[in-house]
Design a protein around this motif. Structure first.
Motif, PDB file in Angstrom:
ATOM      1  N   VAL A  39      68.646  14.021  26.861  1.00 40.50           N
ATOM      2  CA  VAL A  39      68.128  14.494  28.153  1.00 40.50           C
ATOM      3  C   VAL A  39      67.891  16.002  28.112  1.00 40.50           C
ATOM      4  CG1 VAL A  39      68.736  14.834  30.583  1.00 40.50           C
ATOM      5  CG2 VAL A  39      69.060  12.608  29.515  1.00 40.50           C
ATOM      6  N   VAL A  40      68.827  16.740  27.532  1.00 40.96           N
ATOM      7  CA  VAL A  40      68.670  18.197  27.432  1.00 40.96           C
ATOM      8  C   VAL A  40      67.451  18.531  26.581  1.00 40.96           C
ATOM      9  CG1 VAL A  40      69.708  20.296  26.506  1.00 40.96           C
ATOM     10  CG2 VAL A  40      71.098  18.716  27.828  1.00 40.96           C
ATOM     11  N   GLY A  41      67.307  17.865  25.441  1.00 45.54           N
ATOM     12  CA  GLY A  41      66.175  18.142  24.565  1.00 45.54           C
ATOM     13  C   GLY A  41      64.838  17.801  25.198  1.00 45.54           C
ATOM     14  N   LEU A  42      64.750  16.620  25.814  1.00 41.22           N
ATOM     15  CA  LEU A  42      63.490  16.221  26.448  1.00 41.22           C
ATOM     16  C   LEU A  42      63.136  17.122  27.627  1.00 41.22           C
ATOM     17  CD1 LEU A  42      63.697  12.326  26.381  1.00 41.22           C
ATOM     18  CD2 LEU A  42      62.194  13.804  25.050  1.00 41.22           C
ATOM     19  N   THR A  43      64.137  17.501  28.408  1.00 37.01           N
ATOM     20  CA  THR A  43      63.872  18.393  29.536  1.00 37.01           C
ATOM     21  C   THR A  43      63.398  19.750  29.045  1.00 37.01           C
ATOM     22  OG1 THR A  43      65.565  17.252  30.814  1.00 37.01           O
ATOM     23  CG2 THR A  43      64.843  19.395  31.632  1.00 37.01           C
ATOM     24  N   GLY A  44      64.023  20.248  27.985  1.00 36.82           N
ATOM     25  CA  GLY A  44      63.591  21.525  27.412  1.00 36.82           C
ATOM     26  C   GLY A  44      62.154  21.471  26.928  1.00 36.82           C
ATOM     27  N   VAL A  45      61.804  20.388  26.241  1.00 35.04           N
ATOM     28  CA  VAL A  45      60.430  20.239  25.748  1.00 35.04           C
ATOM     29  C   VAL A  45      59.447  20.143  26.913  1.00 35.04           C
ATOM     30  CG1 VAL A  45      58.877  18.641  24.552  1.00 35.04           C
ATOM     31  CG2 VAL A  45      61.072  19.248  23.535  1.00 35.04           C
ATOM     32  N   LEU A  46      59.801  19.363  27.936  1.00 33.46           N
ATOM     33  CA  LEU A  46      58.902  19.223  29.087  1.00 33.46           C
ATOM     34  C   LEU A  46      58.712  20.531  29.841  1.00 33.46           C
ATOM     35  CD1 LEU A  46      60.002  15.737  30.475  1.00 33.46           C
ATOM     36  CD2 LEU A  46      57.865  16.324  29.318  1.00 33.46           C
ATOM     37  N   ASP A  58      52.804  33.984  25.800  1.00 28.19           N
ATOM     38  CA  ASP A  58      53.718  33.601  24.718  1.00 28.19           C
ATOM     39  C   ASP A  58      54.992  34.439  24.732  1.00 28.19           C
ATOM     40  OD1 ASP A  58      51.972  31.692  23.881  1.00 28.19           O
ATOM     41  OD2 ASP A  58      51.038  32.958  22.337  1.00 28.19           O
ATOM     42  N   THR A  59      54.889  35.671  25.162  1.00 24.97           N
ATOM     43  CA  THR A  59      56.080  36.527  25.199  1.00 24.97           C
ATOM     44  C   THR A  59      57.069  36.068  26.267  1.00 24.97           C
ATOM     45  OG1 THR A  59      54.912  38.061  26.661  1.00 24.97           O
ATOM     46  CG2 THR A  59      54.884  38.552  24.300  1.00 24.97           C
ATOM     47  N   ALA A  60      56.613  35.334  27.256  1.00 28.21           N
ATOM     48  CA  ALA A  60      57.516  34.807  28.285  1.00 28.21           C
ATOM     49  C   ALA A  60      58.139  33.481  27.857  1.00 28.21           C
ATOM     50  CB  ALA A  60      56.762  34.622  29.596  1.00 28.21           C
ATOM     51  N   LEU A  61      57.475  32.759  26.965  1.00 34.79           N
ATOM     52  CA  LEU A  61      57.990  31.470  26.530  1.00 34.79           C
ATOM     53  C   LEU A  61      59.209  31.618  25.616  1.00 34.79           C
ATOM     54  CD1 LEU A  61      54.720  29.479  25.796  1.00 34.79           C
ATOM     55  CD2 LEU A  61      56.203  29.329  27.794  1.00 34.79           C
ATOM     56  N   VAL A  67      67.168  29.954  28.020  1.00 33.05           N
ATOM     57  CA  VAL A  67      67.607  29.904  29.419  1.00 33.05           C
ATOM     58  C   VAL A  67      67.529  28.471  29.937  1.00 33.05           C
ATOM     59  CG1 VAL A  67      67.044  30.659  31.763  1.00 33.05           C
ATOM     60  CG2 VAL A  67      67.009  32.304  29.895  1.00 33.05           C
ATOM     61  N   VAL A  68      66.429  27.800  29.656  1.00 33.57           N
ATOM     62  CA  VAL A  68      66.243  26.417  30.107  1.00 33.57           C
ATOM     63  C   VAL A  68      67.256  25.491  29.448  1.00 33.57           C
ATOM     64  CG1 VAL A  68      64.665  24.442  29.997  1.00 33.57           C
ATOM     65  CG2 VAL A  68      63.826  26.675  30.713  1.00 33.57           C
ATOM     66  N   VAL A  69      67.440  25.623  28.148  1.00 31.82           N
ATOM     67  CA  VAL A  69      68.355  24.729  27.428  1.00 31.82           C
ATOM     68  C   VAL A  69      69.786  24.924  27.906  1.00 31.82           C
ATOM     69  CG1 VAL A  69      69.340  24.222  25.161  1.00 31.82           C
ATOM     70  CG2 VAL A  69      66.872  24.471  25.418  1.00 31.82           C
ATOM     71  N   ALA A  73      71.821  22.065  29.916  1.00 34.85           N
ATOM     72  CA  ALA A  73      73.048  21.580  29.270  1.00 34.85           C
ATOM     73  C   ALA A  73      74.237  21.676  30.217  1.00 34.85           C
ATOM     74  CB  ALA A  73      73.323  22.371  27.999  1.00 34.85           C
ATOM     75  N   VAL A  74      74.318  22.750  30.988  1.00 37.81           N
ATOM     76  CA  VAL A  74      75.421  22.893  31.941  1.00 37.81           C
ATOM     77  C   VAL A  74      75.293  21.873  33.067  1.00 37.81           C
ATOM     78  CG1 VAL A  74      76.422  24.442  33.664  1.00 37.81           C
ATOM     79  CG2 VAL A  74      75.876  25.303  31.403  1.00 37.81           C
ATOM     80  N   VAL A  75      74.083  21.658  33.553  1.00 38.84           N
ATOM     81  CA  VAL A  75      73.876  20.696  34.641  1.00 38.84           C
ATOM     82  C   VAL A  75      74.164  19.271  34.172  1.00 38.84           C
ATOM     83  CG1 VAL A  75      72.117  19.661  36.124  1.00 38.84           C
ATOM     84  CG2 VAL A  75      72.247  22.133  35.912  1.00 38.84           C
ATOM     85  N   VAL A  76      73.654  18.895  33.002  1.00 39.98           N
ATOM     86  CA  VAL A  76      73.838  17.535  32.495  1.00 39.98           C
ATOM     87  C   VAL A  76      75.310  17.267  32.179  1.00 39.98           C
ATOM     88  CG1 VAL A  76      73.334  16.030  30.526  1.00 39.98           C
ATOM     89  CG2 VAL A  76      71.490  17.239  31.667  1.00 39.98           C
ATOM     90  N   ASN A  77      76.007  18.263  31.663  1.00 39.58           N
ATOM     91  CA  ASN A  77      77.414  18.093  31.305  1.00 39.58           C
ATOM     92  C   ASN A  77      78.353  18.432  32.455  1.00 39.58           C
ATOM     93  OD1 ASN A  77      77.279  17.245  28.521  1.00 39.58           O
ATOM     94  ND2 ASN A  77      76.373  19.254  28.156  1.00 39.58           N
ATOM     95  N   ARG A  78      77.826  18.553  33.645  1.00 40.05           N
ATOM     96  CA  ARG A  78      78.611  18.812  34.855  1.00 40.05           C
ATOM     97  C   ARG A  78      79.481  20.047  34.726  1.00 40.05           C
ATOM     98  NH1 ARG A  78      81.082  13.668  34.314  1.00 40.05           N
ATOM     99  NH2 ARG A  78      79.316  12.441  33.743  1.00 40.05           N
ATOM    100  N   GLY A  79      78.890  21.131  34.285  1.00 38.50           N
ATOM    101  CA  GLY A  79      79.597  22.402  34.214  1.00 38.50           C
ATOM    102  C   GLY A  79      80.332  22.643  32.920  1.00 38.50           C
TER     103      GLY A  79
END
Length: 94
Positions: A39-46, A58-61, A67-69, A73-79
């Motif tokens: 879920v973390v990987g797919l969300t990061g890619v999306l 590109d400099t913002a990506l 930051v996204v990952v 990861a914190v949200v999916v793993n409940r903190g």
């Protein structure tokens, strides 16, 4: 029961922390680490694909990815952030 677990752990009997009669009728927790990592990987890619599709420079990506990952990861793993050992166990199961 806690005293039994503590004594056996101190003796190094990790596989026999409790007797079989104490574990009768107990259902083990479902392992969901791989699902959470997926879920973390797919969300990061999306998110990264969506940001690129919207025309972000590109400099913002580059700083956006960690930051996204980390946030997902914190949200999916409940903190709880997964430790390096847990991430290694996803690749090389014990």
């Amino acid at each position: 029961m806690l005293l039994t677990i503590a004594e056996r752990y101190a003796e190094g009997r990790i596989d026999d922390l409790l007797d079989a009669d104490h574990l009768a009728g107990v259902t083990p927790a479902a392992p969901r680490e791989r699902l959470r990592a997926l879920v973390v990987g797919l969300t990061g890619v999306l998110v990264m694909a969506g940001a690129a599709f919207l025309g972000s420079p590109d400099t913002a990506l580059i700083p956006l990815l960690p930051v996204v990952v980390i946030f997902v990861a914190v949200v999916v793993n409940r903190g709880r952030m997964p430790t390096a050992g847990q991430l290694t166990d996803l690749i090389i199961p014990r």
